[in-house]
Design a protein around this motif. Sequence first.
Motif, PDB file in Angstrom:
ATOM      1  N   VAL A  17       0.862  -1.182   0.000  1.00  0.00           N
ATOM      2  CA  VAL A  17       0.000   0.000   0.000  1.00  0.00           C
ATOM      3  C   VAL A  17       0.903   1.238   0.000  1.00  0.00           C
ATOM      4  O   VAL A  17       2.096   1.141   0.285  1.00  0.00           O
ATOM      5  CB  VAL A  17      -0.971  -0.007   1.209  1.00  0.00           C
ATOM      6  N   PRO A  18       0.348   2.413  -0.328  1.00  0.00           N
ATOM      7  CA  PRO A  18       1.213   3.576  -0.545  1.00  0.00           C
ATOM      8  C   PRO A  18       1.866   4.195   0.684  1.00  0.00           C
ATOM      9  O   PRO A  18       2.912   4.837   0.558  1.00  0.00           O
ATOM     10  CB  PRO A  18       0.296   4.592  -1.226  1.00  0.00           C
ATOM     11  N   ASN A  19       1.252   4.064   1.885  1.00  0.00           N
ATOM     12  CA  ASN A  19       1.820   4.760   3.042  1.00  0.00           C
ATOM     13  C   ASN A  19       1.290   4.167   4.345  1.00  0.00           C
ATOM     14  O   ASN A  19       0.423   3.289   4.328  1.00  0.00           O
ATOM     15  CB  ASN A  19       1.522   6.265   2.961  1.00  0.00           C
ATOM     16  N   ALA A  20       1.801   4.676   5.470  1.00  0.00           N
ATOM     17  CA  ALA A  20       1.422   4.171   6.791  1.00  0.00           C
ATOM     18  C   ALA A  20      -0.064   4.384   7.069  1.00  0.00           C
ATOM     19  O   ALA A  20      -0.701   3.553   7.731  1.00  0.00           O
ATOM     20  CB  ALA A  20       2.268   4.835   7.874  1.00  0.00           C
ATOM     21  N   ASP A  21      -0.641   5.478   6.556  1.00  0.00           N
ATOM     22  CA  ASP A  21      -2.072   5.702   6.746  1.00  0.00           C
ATOM     23  C   ASP A  21      -2.879   4.599   6.073  1.00  0.00           C
ATOM     24  O   ASP A  21      -3.893   4.143   6.613  1.00  0.00           O
ATOM     25  CB  ASP A  21      -2.491   7.061   6.180  1.00  0.00           C
ATOM     26  N   ALA A  22      -2.451   4.154   4.909  1.00  0.00           N
ATOM     27  CA  ALA A  22      -3.141   3.069   4.206  1.00  0.00           C
ATOM     28  C   ALA A  22      -2.987   1.746   4.958  1.00  0.00           C
ATOM     29  O   ALA A  22      -3.904   0.920   4.967  1.00  0.00           O
ATOM     30  CB  ALA A  22      -2.616   2.945   2.779  1.00  0.00           C
ATOM     31  N   ARG A  57       0.151 -10.202   4.701  1.00  0.00           N
ATOM     32  CA  ARG A  57       0.888  -9.028   5.175  1.00  0.00           C
ATOM     33  C   ARG A  57       0.542  -7.812   4.309  1.00  0.00           C
ATOM     34  O   ARG A  57       0.597  -7.867   3.089  1.00  0.00           O
ATOM     35  CB  ARG A  57       2.389  -9.252   5.120  1.00  0.00           C
ATOM     36  N   VAL A  58       0.192  -6.722   4.973  1.00  0.00           N
ATOM     37  CA  VAL A  58      -0.008  -5.434   4.314  1.00  0.00           C
ATOM     38  C   VAL A  58       1.136  -4.546   4.767  1.00  0.00           C
ATOM     39  O   VAL A  58       1.442  -4.484   5.955  1.00  0.00           O
ATOM     40  CB  VAL A  58      -1.362  -4.824   4.696  1.00  0.00           C
ATOM     41  N   PHE A  59       1.802  -3.896   3.793  1.00  0.00           N
ATOM     42  CA  PHE A  59       2.909  -3.022   4.197  1.00  0.00           C
ATOM     43  C   PHE A  59       3.119  -1.874   3.241  1.00  0.00           C
ATOM     44  O   PHE A  59       2.761  -1.934   2.065  1.00  0.00           O
ATOM     45  CB  PHE A  59       4.205  -3.817   4.400  1.00  0.00           C
ATOM     46  N   ALA A  60       3.675  -0.807   3.802  1.00  0.00           N
ATOM     47  CA  ALA A  60       4.096   0.356   3.035  1.00  0.00           C
ATOM     48  C   ALA A  60       5.625   0.392   3.156  1.00  0.00           C
ATOM     49  O   ALA A  60       6.152   0.676   4.224  1.00  0.00           O
ATOM     50  CB  ALA A  60       3.484   1.630   3.593  1.00  0.00           C
ATOM     51  N   PRO A  61       6.330   0.083   2.074  1.00  0.00           N
ATOM     52  CA  PRO A  61       7.792   0.074   2.157  1.00  0.00           C
ATOM     53  C   PRO A  61       8.344   1.437   2.520  1.00  0.00           C
ATOM     54  O   PRO A  61       7.762   2.476   2.178  1.00  0.00           O
ATOM     55  CB  PRO A  61       8.224  -0.307   0.733  1.00  0.00           C
ATOM     56  N   ASN A  62       9.458   1.451   3.229  1.00  0.00           N
ATOM     57  CA  ASN A  62      10.150   2.708   3.529  1.00  0.00           C
ATOM     58  C   ASN A  62      10.401   3.470   2.238  1.00  0.00           C
ATOM     59  O   ASN A  62      10.717   2.892   1.220  1.00  0.00           O
ATOM     60  CB  ASN A  62      11.469   2.449   4.241  1.00  0.00           C
TER      61      ASN A  62
END
Length: 123
Positions: free
Chosen positions: A72-77, A116-121
């Motif tokens: 996903v695009p960011n931590a909020d997502a 797993r859902v993640f927003a890469p650094n």
Amino acid sequence: MLNVDFVLLYVDSPAASVAFYSDLLGRPPVEASPTFAMFAMESGLMLGLWSRHTVEPKATVLPASSEIAFVVPNADAVRATHADWAARGLTIAQEPTAMDFGDTFVALDPDGHRLRVFAPNGH
């Protein structure tokens, strides 16, 4: 050069898994039978759900030995997806957290496969 075109999950009940993934992914399978179903992802990847009772050769690996990752695009997502999946009743194996690769959480499907859902650094 080889591509990864299909991911197959061995499931106890293809019908129950079709209902779960249809709701989670927001799309119906492109193929379904009593022992197998296939979902087409926008990326071109195909996700197959195969009855672990009929797969040949017999599957011997336990479900939680791998995971499917959703970027996903960011931590909020990450947090929004976590809230949505928790509200749907998914088992949450890892609450949203910051890890060395980015923000993430892990849920489980009905067979214990890790999602797993993640927003890469850097995203």
